[in-house]
Motif scaffolding. Sequence first.
Motif, short mmCIF file in Angstrom:
data_model
loop_
_atom_site.label_atom_id
_atom_site.label_comp_id
_atom_site.label_asym_id
_atom_site.label_seq_id
_atom_site.Cartn_x
_atom_site.Cartn_y
_atom_site.Cartn_z
N ASN A 38 0.82 -1.22 0.00
CA ASN A 38 0.00 0.00 0.00
C ASN A 38 0.85 1.26 0.00
O ASN A 38 0.31 2.37 -0.12
N ASN A 39 2.16 1.10 0.13
CA ASN A 39 3.06 2.26 0.20
C ASN A 39 3.56 2.57 -1.21
O ASN A 39 4.49 1.95 -1.70
N GLU A 40 2.94 3.56 -1.88
CA GLU A 40 3.33 3.94 -3.23
C GLU A 40 3.68 5.43 -3.33
O GLU A 40 3.73 5.98 -4.43
N ARG A 41 3.93 6.06 -2.22
CA ARG A 41 4.23 7.50 -2.26
C ARG A 41 5.57 7.77 -2.93
O ARG A 41 5.72 8.74 -3.67
N LEU A 42 6.56 6.91 -2.66
CA LEU A 42 7.86 7.12 -3.28
C LEU A 42 7.81 6.94 -4.79
O LEU A 42 8.57 7.57 -5.52
N PHE A 43 6.91 6.09 -5.28
CA PHE A 43 6.76 5.95 -6.72
C PHE A 43 6.25 7.25 -7.34
O PHE A 43 6.68 7.63 -8.44
N ASN A 44 5.34 7.92 -6.66
CA ASN A 44 4.85 9.20 -7.16
C ASN A 44 5.96 10.25 -7.17
O ASN A 44 6.08 11.04 -8.13
N ALA A 45 6.78 10.25 -6.12
CA ALA A 45 7.91 11.18 -6.09
C ALA A 45 8.91 10.87 -7.19
O ALA A 45 9.45 11.77 -7.85
N TRP A 46 9.17 9.57 -7.40
CA TRP A 46 10.10 9.19 -8.46
C TRP A 46 9.57 9.57 -9.83
O TRP A 46 10.34 10.01 -10.71
N ALA A 47 8.28 9.41 -10.06
CA ALA A 47 7.70 9.77 -11.36
C ALA A 47 7.88 11.25 -11.65
O ALA A 47 8.14 11.64 -12.80
N ALA A 48 7.76 12.09 -10.62
CA ALA A 48 7.95 13.53 -10.82
C ALA A 48 9.42 13.86 -11.08
O ALA A 48 9.74 14.69 -11.94
N VAL A 49 10.32 13.20 -10.35
CA VAL A 49 11.74 13.48 -10.50
C VAL A 49 12.27 12.94 -11.83
O VAL A 49 13.19 13.52 -12.42
N PHE A 50 11.70 11.85 -12.30
CA PHE A 50 12.21 11.20 -13.51
C PHE A 50 12.15 12.14 -14.71
O PHE A 50 13.13 12.30 -15.45
N GLY A 51 11.00 12.77 -14.92
CA GLY A 51 10.87 13.68 -16.07
C GLY A 51 11.78 14.88 -15.95
O GLY A 51 12.37 15.33 -16.94
N VAL A 52 11.91 15.43 -14.75
CA VAL A 52 12.79 16.59 -14.55
C VAL A 52 14.25 16.21 -14.81
O VAL A 52 15.02 16.98 -15.40
N THR A 53 14.64 15.01 -14.40
CA THR A 53 16.01 14.56 -14.62
C THR A 53 16.31 14.42 -16.10
O THR A 53 17.40 14.80 -16.58
N ARG A 54 15.35 13.88 -16.87
CA ARG A 54 15.57 13.76 -18.32
C ARG A 54 15.78 15.14 -18.94
O ARG A 54 16.62 15.32 -19.83
N LEU A 55 15.03 16.12 -18.48
CA LEU A 55 15.14 17.46 -19.02
C LEU A 55 16.51 18.07 -18.68
O LEU A 55 17.15 18.70 -19.54
#
Length: 346
Positions: A216-233
Amino acid sequence: MAHRLPVVTLSLTFPEPWAWNAQTMYPDFHNFLVFLANSETVHYHYGPKDLVTILFYIFITIILHAVVQEYILDKISKRLHLSKVKHSKFNESGQLVVFHLSSVVWCLYVVVTEGYLTNLRSLWEDYPHVYLSFQVKFFYLCQLAYWLHSLPELYFQKVRKEEIPRQLQYISLYLLHIAGAYLLNLSRLGLILLLLQYSTEFLFHMARLFYFADENNERLFNAWAAVFGVTRLFILTLAVLAIGFGLARVENQAFDPEKGNFNTLPCRLGMLLLVCVAQAWLMWRFIHSQLRHWREYWKEQNAKRRVPAAPRLPARPIKREPGYHENGVVKAENGTSPRTKKLKSP
């Protein structure tokens, strides 16, 4: 002022790297010493002896991999009681969390002490960067040794056949980019890009570990999804800034492999194309996985809504005896208990 001096102390524990002589500019197997005002700085260059060094550290990495697996990951996985599929992914993420965390700390220390973060112009100024400090060279050799050790680990860890192509893809990408930055004398830019990439990967594999501990712990996945796109940029921006604009303004534009100069238009276009294709491929896989995850989530939600509620049976009417109940005893209307009927004896 440069001198060619054999180094005896380093050859006992660390294979002596290949350096270039500053006066003759031909390869030799001695360190290159630069004498400053009150101190001396030793710089290194890549060469054939790096292969022996990398092979040595591959064995060291395999030993460290086994230690982490036996004394940390196996003990944690036994408590979690994971399935075979989750157990394999847990071991993979556990190993990569340790590696990415140590690499991020190490890489951050190198770029700060070398001054690359405070001066972004140093990423392309004075190119080619053929002379490396000890910590920069040692970092690259350890990175190459780790990703090369991952190939035999696919056999040692008994990875499933379905997972081998996926792991070979990202191992090949890391080896291609790290070796390219090292051999093309773009070590400074490579350090910054690895710092960004490893930070994102550390967050992803940490999120997977928390998910295996509690689904039930998926908060870090949401944080990673936000960071992933910024890192690519950020990676694309730095690559275009350093290779597309910075190296294009450097005076020395001649192709000279002997001096380590690859600053020509075809080489720059090839470098940018490699970085852009890799980032686009990673972004496409990220979007594809996110869309698949969302589809599965909405299917589960719709399935829950479509399940009809269990029909309630009509309540049977309770036949009460004439009178009223008081303390569990039926009273007649006049207050007396009704007479019980006598059963006729047979």
